[in-house]
Design an enzyme around this catalytic site. Structure first.
Site, mmCIF file in Angstrom:
data_model
loop_
_atom_site.group_PDB
_atom_site.id
_atom_site.type_symbol
_atom_site.label_atom_id
_atom_site.label_comp_id
_atom_site.label_asym_id
_atom_site.label_seq_id
_atom_site.Cartn_x
_atom_site.Cartn_y
_atom_site.Cartn_z
ATOM 1 C CD GLU A 136 -11.865 0.542 7.451
ATOM 2 O OE1 GLU A 136 -10.862 0.536 7.298
ATOM 3 O OE2 GLU A 136 -11.115 2.236 8.074
ATOM 4 C CG HIS A 142 -12.578 -1.228 -4.355
ATOM 5 N ND1 HIS A 142 -11.767 -0.284 -3.922
ATOM 6 C CD2 HIS A 142 -12.852 -1.041 -5.746
ATOM 7 C CE1 HIS A 142 -11.084 -0.078 -5.097
ATOM 8 N NE2 HIS A 142 -11.182 -0.989 -6.046
ATOM 9 C CG HIS A 156 -11.874 0.229 2.179
ATOM 10 N ND1 HIS A 156 -10.427 0.702 1.487
ATOM 11 C CD2 HIS A 156 -10.678 0.751 3.423
ATOM 12 C CE1 HIS A 156 -9.863 1.364 1.613
ATOM 13 N NE2 HIS A 156 -9.709 1.595 3.531
#
Length: 738
Positions: free
Chosen positions: A512, A518, A515
């Protein structure tokens, strides 16, 4: 360590203490009205201007509309988030009441000819379009594609039909998710002393904590009186279907009947076998909903001129066709099957030592743990004390600092400071923590919240919600830094100790956070393609799966492990055992993911749309093709498959494996250069993380790797024997990815 940095106003943080669902409802409604007013105005101006609109004016209008919609993104984003992590009847009711209005607004935007005409005016003026920054140009291109997929070219009666479908789908998906949450929380099984054999100390603590929560709910509902509660044993052990509790039982309970009971309850949630009802007394069975969703998706696809919904889904992804994805999955299954068969034989052999003549699904986790202990001298419970959450988080931050030159600082919560303190950050629950992210020059990049523990009212699983994108609008003198929510359902802190993670939970946290990086490290200020926005869905898992690698490297593990009591690092024998077991059961796990992905693809590629019986038949067919272990007839996994029926993965669940190929190949560059090589880390940040969706994912990957993707690293990382992989098969897979 918490800091006292003043909060940058460009973070635009939410005061959760002052946030009320009714107020959010008003804000959402007002924001929709503002958007509709703008659409009305540009429609009127378009009617008056017979000479058409210039590309420059069209871009001004587009950017103004983007800015107006910030208010809706914000208010609806907060309400949706609270419905996921703090769900109650009030929040759920308001959330669901707004869904048709949001759907209607979204459809109007997607079918609004004057707005569509402005995007066309920008794209058709080649000279003007060439002057746009790449991110803006990419956002225009993706928007035009989105208009087409929203039915902008349909006649009025078909547009109305499309709008009705969208509205129904949003409501059905929300109900599907509600049923799973309600079914999960409705199950509670008080245990007798003889059922506790084999359970670990941490597992017993989880069951006792679940017992206390169960008593509180029973007392509040009037099912039990205080006298009844007082008569119960202490500690009072209760098994639930919340993942930490469920896994504690399935992995360690010696009582096979108990494991089967819990397994059956878990895999029949929200099915015809589930007798629980919601607060209104309504059935939680998702069977009819699943058939309705598939039927509506097929109708939507056919309105848009596609043969089936899978084609709609793939039209915005890296993969080009259903056949391409199916070939990729079946090819990978062929590579994984020999290893998977060895995995199963290993479990079956061990099972016989525990008087289990025929291995069943409720035995798998239990026997797998025994194999780990016997073969690798590895016990999850023995290594759990070496992964206290605070140490894991500190180590994770140290890893990304070395890789990307960034720094993370935790911020005081509002209840740790005075209410008027500019340093305080409001949170929606006491467990939540807020952090700020800085670059090497102490420039603020963004902020993120961690909400990591399982609790009632919170949906299962783990996810990153990109609540607020990086965005700027010079004309409005408005700057917005990215903010995201990273959510998990980990084992909570118990018995005065911090949360102690299994290595699987460590991997989830790293996933996570990948993510999150990003989302947070993007340098793109056009919101539609900033961070994860605009990234093809089958590439969006690249940064998350990529980040997991550092939790498997000995140098990374050294930074995230430290015994909760002694502070000692993970001993060499346990480290070696952990690394040796990296690919344990990788064959069976890969086949399981392929089974889910192929099932998802085939039900969305089937015409006519399948009913519930057809859905189950397709799942059985896929299992016959892919699975090597028999599944009980009563298993209703599909009824709880939120990713495809209530999330964004419809005809896209294959993305996990597709992106795993990309992430494995990307990490192989670090294996070549050094896993903490700052030059390689800088290159990954600049070519993948910083650019978000402003370029196609294929371009981003090739800019980093210097070539198209290859399957070799994926096979090697999973421990699959790559002998006999022919060049044509490898080239086919490479083409599919590239």
């Amino acid at each position: 360590m918490t800091t006292t940095t003043t909060i940058d106003p460009n973070l635009h943080l939410i005061d959760f203490d002052a946030t009320d669902p009714v107020d959010l409802q008003v804000k959402v409604t007002d924001a929709i009205q503002q958007g509709n007013d703008f659409l009305d105005n540009i429609a009127a101006s378009t009617d008056k201007d017979s000479n058409g609109i210039s590309a420059k004016q069209a871009l001004t209008d587009v950017m103004m509309f983007d800015h107006i919609n910030l208010a809706l993104d914000r208010s609806w984003g907060v309400l949706s988030h609270l419905n996921s992590v703090m769900s109650n009847d009030k929040i759920r009711h308001i959330h669901h009441e707004l869904l048709p209005k949001l759907s209607a607004y979204g459809t109007r935007v997607g079918q609004h000819q004057p707005l569509f005409g402005r995007y066309q005016a920008i794209a058709n003026d080649k000279e003007f379009f060439a002057t746009l920054e790449p991110a803006r140009a990419r956002a225009i291109e993706l928007a035009l594609q989105s208009f087409e997929l929203s039915g902008v070219a349909l006649p009025k009666d078909k547009q109305d039909e499309f709008a009705d479908i969208q509205s129904k789908l949003s409501t059905l998906s929300a109900t599907f998710s509600d049923h799973i949450l309600d079914a999960t929380q409705a199950f509670a099984l008080p245990l007798q002393q003889e059922q506790l054999a084999g359970l670990t100390e941490s597992g017993l603590a989880l069951l006792a904590d679940a017992g206390e929560q169960h008593k509180a709910r029973e007392l509040a509902s009037g099912t039990l009186t205080q006298a009844d509660i007082d008569a119960l044993p202490t500690p009072y052990y209760v098994a639930t279907l919340n993942i930490p509790v469920y896994l504690a039982v399935m992995t360690h309970a010696d009582n096979r009947e108990l494991r089967e009971t819990l397994y059956r309850a878990y895999v029949t949630r929200a099915s015809e076998y589930d007798t629980h009802t919601n607060a209104k007394g309504e059935s939680l069975n998702n069977a009819d909903i699943m058939g309705q969703i598939l039927q509506l998706r097929e109708q939507k696809a056919q309105l848009l001129g596609f043969d089936n919904y899978a084609e709609v889904s793939l039209s915005t992804k890296m993969a080009e066709s259903v056949a391409e994805v199916e070939n990729f999955l079946r090819n990978l299954a062929t590579k994984a099957k020999p290893t998977a068969e060895q995995d199963l034989a290993q479990l079956q052999e061990c099972a016989r030592d525990y008087d289990i003549a025929e291995l069943q699904p409720w035995d798998s986790a239990y026997i797998a743990e025994k194999v780990k202990q016997n073969k690798f001298s590895l016990s999850q419970e023995e290594i759990r004390p070496y992964f206290p959450l605070p140490k894991v988080i500190d180590g994770l931050f140290a890893i990304v600092e070395r890789l990307y030159g960034i720094k993370v600082q935790e911020q005081n919560s509002a209840n740790e400071s005075t209410k008027a303190d500019s340093k305080a950050v409001s949170r929606w629950h006491d467990d939540v923590r807020f952090y700020q992210l800085f670059d090497a020059d102490n420039n603020l990049l963004g902020g993120f919240y961690f909400d990591l523990f399982a609790r009632n009212g919170k949906r299962g699983g783990a996810w990153m919600s990109g609540f607020q994108s990086r965005y700027s609008n010079d004309e409005q003198a408005y700057q917005q830094l990215p903010v995201c929510f990273m959510v998990g359902n980990f084992t909570p802190a118990l018995d005065g100790k911090p949360s102690l993670l299994t290595h699987d939970e460590v991997l989830t946290l790293f996933h996570e956070f990948g993510h999150g990086l990003h989302h947070l490290l993007t340098q793109v200020t056009v919101g539609d393609v900033a961070g994860v926005n605009g990234v093809e869905w089958d590439a969006v898992e690249l940064p998350s799966q990529f980040m997991e690698n550092w939790a498997w490297e000995s140098d990374g593990i050294a930074l995230i492990s430290s015994h909760v009591e002694t502070g000692e690092p993970l001993p060499k024998d346990k480290l070696n055992a952990l690394l040796a077991a990296k690919n344990f059961q990788s064959g069976m796990q890969t086949l399981r993911q392929i089974e889910f992905a192929l099932f998802d693809l085939l039900i969305h590629a089937h015409t006519p749309a399948l009913d519930y019986a057809g859905i189950l038949a397709t799942l059985n067919d896929v299992r016959n093709d892919i699975a090597i272990m028999e599944t009980p007839d009563y298993n209703r996994f599909a009824n709880g498959f939120s990713h495809i029926f209530a999330g964004g993965y419809a005809a896209g669940y294959y993305s996990y494996k597709w992106a795993e190929l990309l992430s494995a190949d990307a990490f192989s560059k670090f294996e070549e250069d050094g896993i903490f090589n700052p030059i390689t880390g800088k290159a990954f940040r600049e070519t993948i993380l910083s650019v978000g969706g402003s370029l196609p994912a294929k371009t981003n990957f090739e800019n980093f790797r210097g070539r198209s993707a290859s399957i070799d690293a994926l096979l090697r990382h999973n421990g699959f024997d790559d002998r006999g992989i022919n060049t044509a098969a490898n080239a086919q897979t490479t083409r599919e990815v590239g």
